[in-house]
Design an enzyme around this catalytic site. Structure first.
Site, PDB file in Angstrom:
ATOM      1  CE1 TYR A 173     -32.009   4.562  -0.914  1.00 24.34           C
ATOM      2  CE2 TYR A 173     -30.455   5.328  -2.565  1.00 24.34           C
ATOM      3  CZ  TYR A 173     -31.344   5.601  -1.546  1.00 24.34           C
ATOM      4  OH  TYR A 173     -31.575   6.895  -1.152  1.00 24.34           O
ATOM      5  NE  ARG A 221     -23.500   8.701  -6.946  1.00 28.28           N
ATOM      6  CZ  ARG A 221     -23.866   9.700  -6.147  1.00 28.28           C
ATOM      7  NH1 ARG A 221     -25.095   9.742  -5.687  1.00 28.28           N
ATOM      8  NH2 ARG A 221     -23.018  10.649  -5.839  1.00 28.28           N
ATOM      9  CB  CYS A 362     -31.058  26.663  -1.913  1.00 27.70           C
ATOM     10  SG  CYS A 362     -29.457  27.230  -1.271  1.00 27.70           S
TER      11      CYS A 362
END
Length: 662
Positions: A173, A221, A362
């Site tokens: 990013y 992160r 899911c």
């Protein structure tokens, strides 16, 4: 006492203490409304907090309007988020869980389609996925970007969150694009040497800390490696970056992931990516950061793996996303030593595929993003116990039988074959997709804890079912073998077949996966669906040393895998196993060992000799005869492929609803 003492010990993270070492990492939900959180978000995160998670980092939130890959992005720079932060914090804090925001910018890894704005990047290098030529950030725009991170931190603090995880360094990013020499070709104060490339990141971290103060967490992160990216950042580079960031004393933890959009399976590996596939890189970073908490991720899907990595000192916290999507009660089940009851994440990446056009889902947890309706504690006992028959032991029938039994009904499950599992069980015979067996194995194990009567090798007919109060038909579907592509719709109804499609050496995928096909060395797989099945059987046959060619009338093999993000990884894997592709071609005829194909654009024919077998993947036919036979005999409903052949998700979803409605 828990079998996992390290996993369920508290952890100090700067000014806060996490009650255990389980960290739900950030991921998109597509529950966003008007660039803000919704009530569905509150239920979603509260469900995971109630399930025992120690820390939750909420989904990545835009720091500027230029980072909108799709409409469902929260604007962290808009003060409108504050009130909803407070709702979220209250719901999560009730269960002793910490809650963090994650401001971020995608940089070149997006497009301007949604926001109609130019894509921002440090240099004009397009993304391999989006391919849009970026605008080179000016100093004024860099200042706008920094201000967006500042506002995001300010509103997180005002909203009562426990801290901020600065994102944008990892996964290629925008901040990572500034860090990497592969994507940063600038010659100003933000380009060139390491200090310059790190400058923007340190400025954002410093200002984030100023905004949230000493009483809230600031984390970051990063990647453990960019992966196989020419000129990209290696594990050694990221270790140096981590040390430079933590040496400032401004951050309380480092969360380590991996990968960029050059190879997205390094970010969120689908099966057969092994559990813990990012751990070696994370362990090396942890060794360089002995005094600060490090979060590890990468398919850490069992309590045993989590406990082992903590015991080794590879990391201090265990991050997971898809595992907690599949089973929000994973921590509580592990803590009470009930790990065998955990619904496993099988790495299908339906969660990623679902958010392309709808909220998160899911493949086998129907409650995801529907927690207020279908979540833990919502299943109510039936007012009247009924005798219920479920016909079909595939994933839909298993789910319907389990839910109906849990509600207090007396359930009999009929399966005409000698084993349960349906087409999922066939798919799982491929070594690559063996993990998918967890879908039906889990349902079967849960049914084993109920009073469901299971009748195998019993083909239920209408007469067998007349005495039941309710019947659920989950008889599935069977493969079509006429050989026509969907470019020939009239041929689908006239009873004809592609010449030679009824030859002895022409098979369906089911016949091949069930071991009922006699195959020679060379096999053509003809696919008209664009779904996963063709690549599953092709890889399975390649593993058995067959020479395999996939033929499709589509311009690309298995385009559906774009949504689950594993197209690149699947292509690389099967092409390296020798599987060849022929696109833009229809099947014209099979004549003994010769196959004739036609170009769908020019109609030019090509004959391929010495083809020992042909496998057809042209769709399925709903097995609905029993459903129609029961009309007016007994209350009946059909689910899954017996209604219309679709996906595992649809079968389980409809099975859950049927079990709740009876």
């Amino acid at each position: 006492m828990s079998d996992y003492p390290n996993l369920f010990s508290p952890m100090r993270i700067g000014p806060k203490t996490a009650k255990n070492r389980v960290w739900m990492t950030a991921h998109s939900t597509q529950l966003v409304k008007d660039h803000n959180f919704s009530d569905a978000h509150v239920h979603y995160y509260a469900e995971r907090a109630r399930g025992g998670v120690g820390v939750i980092t909420m989904e990545a939130m835009a720091v500027h309007p230029t980072t909108q890959p799709y409409k469902g992005k929260i604007f962290a720079f808009d003060r409108a988020v504050v009130d909803n932060y407070r709702k979220l914090a209250a719901a999560v804090h009730e269960h002793g869980c910490l809650l963090l925001a994650q401001p971020w910018h995608r940089g070149r890894e997006t497009s301007g389609t949604v926001n109609r704005l130019p894509v921002w990047a440090p240099s004009s290098v397009p993304c391999t996925i989006y391919r849009e030529m970026p605008h080179v950030l000016t100093q004024a725009e860099v200042d706008e970007l920094v201000n967006g991170y500042v506002l995001a931190a300010r509103y997180a603090a005002e909203g009562g969150l426990d801290g901020v995880e600065v994102h944008g360094l990892a996964h290629g990013y925008l901040l990572g694009q500034f860090l990497s020499p592969a994507t940063n070709h600038r010659d100003d104060q933000y380009g060139g040497n390491f200090e310059n490339r790190l400058r923007l990141i340190l400025d954002i971290i410093r200002k984030t800390r100023d905004e949230v103060g000493p009483d809230r967490i600031v984390g970051v992160r990063i990647n453990g490696t960019d992966g196989d990216v020419p000129g990209g950042l290696t594990n050694a580079d990221w270790t140096e970056i981590a040390k430079a960031i933590t040496d400032t004393g401004l951050v309380d933890y480092v969360s380590v992931t991996a990968g960029t959009y050059v190879e997205r399976m390094n970010i969120y590996g689908a099966t057969p990516q092994p559990a813990g596939f990012q751990l070696e890189d994370t362990a090396r970073i942890k060794a360089a950061l002995p005094d600060i908490p490090v979060v590890a991720v990468g398919r850490i899907n069992t309590p045993e793996l989590a406990e082992a990595l903590l015991e080794r000192g590879d990391a201090d916290m265990v991050g997971m996303t898809r595992t907690l999507i599949a089973d929000p009660e994973w921590p509580n089940k592990a803590m009470r030593n009930a790990a065998t009851s955990i619904r496993p994440c099988v790495g299908s990446n339906w969660c990623l595929a679902s958010i392309v056009n709808s909220p998160l889902a899911c493949i086998h947890n129907p409650a995801v993003a529907r927690e207020s309706e279908l979540g833990v504690g919502t299943l109510k006992q039936a007012q009247e116990s009924k005798r219920v028959a479920v016909v079909g032991g595939g994933p839909g029938g298993l789910r319907a039988a389990l839910t109906a039994a849990q509600r207090g009904h007396s359930v009999t499950l009929f399966e005409q074959n000698s084993e349960l599992g349906g087409q999922v069980a066939l798919m799982a015979r491929s070594e690559t997709y063996a993990e998918w067996q967890g879908i039906t194995d889990w349902l079967i194990s849960q049914i084993g804890e109920t009073q469901v009567e299971v009748k195998l090798s019993h083909r239920a007919e209408a007469d067998d079912l007349a005495g039941f109060d309710e019947v659920v038909v989950a008889t599935g579907s069977t493969p079509l073998k006429h050989g026509w592509s969907s470019l020939r719709p009239s041929s689908w109804g006239d009873g004809t077949i592609v010449p030679g499609a009824d030859q002895w050496n022409v098979y369906s995928i089911n016949e091949v996966m069930a071991g009922k096909a006699e195959l020679g060395p060379t096999v053509f797989v003809f696919d008209d669906t664009g779904a996963r099945q063709a690549v599953v059987v092709a890889e399975h046959l390649a593993d058995l040393r067959h020479k395999v060619t996939i033929v499709t009338r589509l311009p690309q093999v298995a385009p559906d895998l774009e949504a689950s993000r594993d197209l690149q990884a699947t292509y690389r894997r099967i092409r390296n196993k020798g599987v060849k592709f022929i696109t833009d071609h229809e099947l014209v005829s099979v004549n003994e060992d010769a196959v004739t194909l036609a170009d769908v654009w020019t109609n030019e024919s090509t004959v391929h000799e010495d083809v020992d077998a042909v496998v057809l993947s042209t769709g399925n036919k709903a097995e609905d005869a029993l459903f129609h036979a029961l009309q007016g005999v007994v209350p009946v409903r059909a689910i899954g492929d017996s209604v219309s052949p679709r996906r595992v998700f649809n079968a389980i979803w409809e099975g859950e609803l049927a079990g709740r409605e009876i």
